[in-house]
Design a protein around this motif. Structure first.
Motif, PDB file in Angstrom:
ATOM      1  N   ASP A 128      15.842 -40.224 -28.738  1.00  0.00           N
ATOM      2  CA  ASP A 128      16.007 -40.419 -27.132  1.00  0.00           C
ATOM      3  C   ASP A 128      14.740 -41.516 -26.695  1.00  0.00           C
ATOM      4  O   ASP A 128      15.385 -42.127 -25.896  1.00  0.00           O
TER       5      ASP A 128
ATOM      6  N   GLY B 282      17.870 -43.684 -25.725  1.00  0.00           N
ATOM      7  CA  GLY B 282      18.120 -43.265 -24.660  1.00  0.00           C
ATOM      8  C   GLY B 282      19.111 -42.067 -24.776  1.00  0.00           C
ATOM      9  O   GLY B 282      19.579 -41.753 -25.927  1.00  0.00           O
ATOM     10  N   GLY B 283      19.296 -41.180 -23.608  1.00  0.00           N
ATOM     11  CA  GLY B 283      19.872 -39.829 -23.745  1.00  0.00           C
ATOM     12  C   GLY B 283      21.440 -39.797 -23.712  1.00  0.00           C
ATOM     13  O   GLY B 283      22.313 -38.868 -24.127  1.00  0.00           O
ATOM     14  N   GLY B 284      22.175 -41.077 -23.242  1.00  0.00           N
ATOM     15  CA  GLY B 284      23.581 -41.061 -22.953  1.00  0.00           C
ATOM     16  C   GLY B 284      24.277 -40.789 -23.925  1.00  0.00           C
ATOM     17  O   GLY B 284      25.041 -39.773 -24.233  1.00  0.00           O
TER      18      GLY B 284
ATOM     19  N   TRP C 262      17.464 -33.470 -19.526  1.00  0.00           N
ATOM     20  CA  TRP C 262      16.813 -34.535 -19.285  1.00  0.00           C
ATOM     21  C   TRP C 262      18.163 -35.616 -19.795  1.00  0.00           C
ATOM     22  O   TRP C 262      17.876 -36.779 -19.325  1.00  0.00           O
ATOM     23  N   MET C 263      18.647 -35.477 -21.054  1.00  0.00           N
ATOM     24  CA  MET C 263      19.490 -36.193 -21.562  1.00  0.00           C
ATOM     25  C   MET C 263      20.951 -36.379 -20.517  1.00  0.00           C
ATOM     26  O   MET C 263      21.459 -37.518 -20.394  1.00  0.00           O
TER      27      MET C 263
ATOM     28  N   ASP D  12      19.689 -38.791 -17.879  1.00  0.00           N
ATOM     29  CA  ASP D  12      19.666 -40.119 -18.528  1.00  0.00           C
ATOM     30  C   ASP D  12      21.019 -40.545 -18.544  1.00  0.00           C
ATOM     31  O   ASP D  12      21.188 -41.900 -18.640  1.00  0.00           O
ATOM     32  N   SER D  13      21.961 -39.741 -18.588  1.00  0.00           N
ATOM     33  CA  SER D  13      23.381 -40.243 -18.604  1.00  0.00           C
ATOM     34  C   SER D  13      23.853 -40.312 -17.251  1.00  0.00           C
ATOM     35  O   SER D  13      25.310 -40.713 -17.088  1.00  0.00           O
TER      36      SER D  13
ATOM     37  N   ARG E  48      13.088 -47.169 -23.707  1.00  0.00           N
ATOM     38  CA  ARG E  48      13.360 -46.836 -22.366  1.00  0.00           C
ATOM     39  C   ARG E  48      12.259 -46.897 -21.483  1.00  0.00           C
ATOM     40  O   ARG E  48      12.321 -47.479 -20.308  1.00  0.00           O
TER      41      ARG E  48
ATOM     42  N   SER F  65      21.037 -45.570 -21.488  1.00  0.00           N
ATOM     43  CA  SER F  65      20.568 -44.937 -20.536  1.00  0.00           C
ATOM     44  C   SER F  65      21.203 -45.541 -19.242  1.00  0.00           C
ATOM     45  O   SER F  65      20.871 -46.657 -18.799  1.00  0.00           O
TER      46      SER F  65
ATOM     47  N   ARG G  25      20.189 -44.113 -16.599  1.00  0.00           N
ATOM     48  CA  ARG G  25      19.300 -44.296 -15.590  1.00  0.00           C
ATOM     49  C   ARG G  25      18.716 -45.730 -15.561  1.00  0.00           C
ATOM     50  O   ARG G  25      18.135 -46.215 -14.373  1.00  0.00           O
TER      51      ARG G  25
END
Length: 443
Positions: free
Chosen positions: A150, A154-156, A196-197, A200-201, A352, A390, A392
């Protein structure tokens, strides 16, 4: 002969007349709940509540920009009655009116000697069990793997994998008749990570659902630091969605929980920092700075206790959050120092975090009027991997572009925005499988 009004009444009347004379200004008034959220660390509000002096509370709200008409309407009293309270001619005595005031302005019940209100975060009672037992090795390995990926990507694109892991590997063990506290802790930690992911998405509604599910799981595990950690995440999300009152309440809930469990200075620092962010968003400079000082004091504490489920909160994170807090307080020089420190401290592999820190740094440069410095940082931002999943980061980059747009008459800014738009088009193509409009969802 015109009766003489007190200074409080004159201020209130002036506010009311201004409100009636300009409908546009009425629409632009601050929300009373947001004003109260910014005052929850202010001695004036705390003393008014402790004394049950609602006249002092109403005066404070009026001075902070809330018209007497809105105050009266919010608590369902007449204008005349409100002026009597403001001028000290009468006091609120009825329990039902105290409850109306608490609910209208989101004043925590405990401040007015009331029961916890229905909109407040649920009370968390300590669970008598062996806290902080060693977690299952497989669960912790999965957590560490997801966390490492992550930070870099990123969490996407990881959100779905975490949700599937929870459904396939963790959820079945929760209904086992011999489920241990460690299983509930793992479920709470991974559910919080999924939140959180989702955030981030760009899917904040899903993030809120995950955080809401994570807290009772943490409570069931008996792990109070983990529950406090979830509260901190809920505070962050509330702040990002514009709910400053909720952000402050969640941070306070987290501090209450952290005070009941094992002492973890980094966790306490994170919670004080979230309080500072909420107070700054509410325009409360002195309380916000005090909360930042408390965060620094906690993080400076040498004795610390490692916790397997908590995301780290380090000096770089504190610098990043401090920069945002000070920026919101218009203390741009101090904010710049913190933003530069955050960029410097970001380690390799935190793609990120580094991008977000650079966005904050460029933002502060613009607000300080140093467009050349902002453009320099902006060009560095364009080197961020276009495949970083991400949303975000994408949204914050768009906010930075919006901040620079009024300055495009300056050639370096104009040339940078051309490059920015080219890079954004390429980024959007690469993220087409996960990108969503703000407030939307792709799932």
């Amino acid at each position: 002969m015109t009766p003489r009004r007190s200074q409080g009444a004159v201020q209130a009347l002036a506010s009311e007349e201004h409100d009636q004379g300009d409908p546009l200004m009425s629409r632009q008034q601050p929300e009373p709940r947001d004003v109260v959220a910014g005052l929850l660390g202010d001695d004036r509000l705390l003393n008014a509540c402790a004394d049950r002096d609602m006249g002092a509370l109403f005066r404070l709200l009026n001075v902070r920009g809330v018209s007497t008409r809105r105050i009266a309407a919010a608590v369902d009293i007449t204008q005349g009655g409100l002026y009597d309270y403001i001028n000290g001619k009468s006091r609120v005595e009825k329990l039902t009116l105290f409850e109306q005031i608490a609910d209208a302005f989101h004043i925590p019940g405990r401040l007015l000697g009331l029961a916890r209100r229905s909109w407040e975060p649920p009370a968390v009672e300590p669970v008598q069990c062996e806290a902080e037992l060693p977690p299952d090795g497989d669960d912790l390995a999965a957590m560490d793997a997801f966390r490492s990926a992550d930070r870099q990507t990123g969490g996407g694109r990881l959100y779905g994998a975490v949700v599937r892991h929870l459904a396939d590997q963790v959820a079945p063990r929760l209904v086992d008749t011999i489920s241990s506290p460690q299983v509930f802790a793992a479920a709470a930690a991974l559910t919080e990570m999924a939140g959180w992911m989702a955030h981030d998405s760009g899917q904040d509604h899903l993030a809120a659902r995950h955080f809401a599910r994570a807290l009772p799981l943490a409570r069931a595990s008996g792990d109070l630091p983990l529950a406090a950690h979830v509260a901190a995440s809920s505070s962050h999300l509330a702040l990002q969605t514009g709910d400053t009152a909720g952000a402050y309440r969640w941070a306070q809930t987290g501090l209450d929980l952290a005070g009941q469990g094992s002492r973890i200075p980094a966790l306490t620092a994170r919670l004080h920092t979230m309080q500072a962010r909420a107070l700054a968003a509410g325009g409360q400079g002195s309380p916000a700075v005090r909360a930042l000082d408390a965060a620094r004091g906690s993080l400076d504490t040498s004795a610390d206790l490692a916790h397997p489920w908590l995301s780290p909160f380090d000096t770089a994170a504190l610098a990043s959050e401090s920069a945002l807090t000070l920026r919101d307080l218009d203390q741009y020089d101090e904010a710049l120092t913190q933003a530069e420190q955050a960029v410097t401290l970001r380690e390799v592999g935190r793609t990120r975090s580094l991008a977000l820190s650079r966005i904050t740094l460029a933002d502060i440069h613009v607000r300080r009027g140093d467009l050349d410095a902002a453009v320099t940082v902006g060009h560095e931002l364009l080197t961020t991997s276009p495949t970083l999943g991400s949303i975000r980061v994408v949204h914050q980059l768009d906010d930075l572009r919006h901040l620079l747009e009024p300055h495009k008459g300056y050639r370096p800014v104009r040339e940078y925005l051309v490059r920015f738009d080219d890079a954004r088009r390429a980024r959007m193509l690469l993220l087409a499988d996960i990108i969503t409009p703000r407030g939307g969802t792709s799932r």
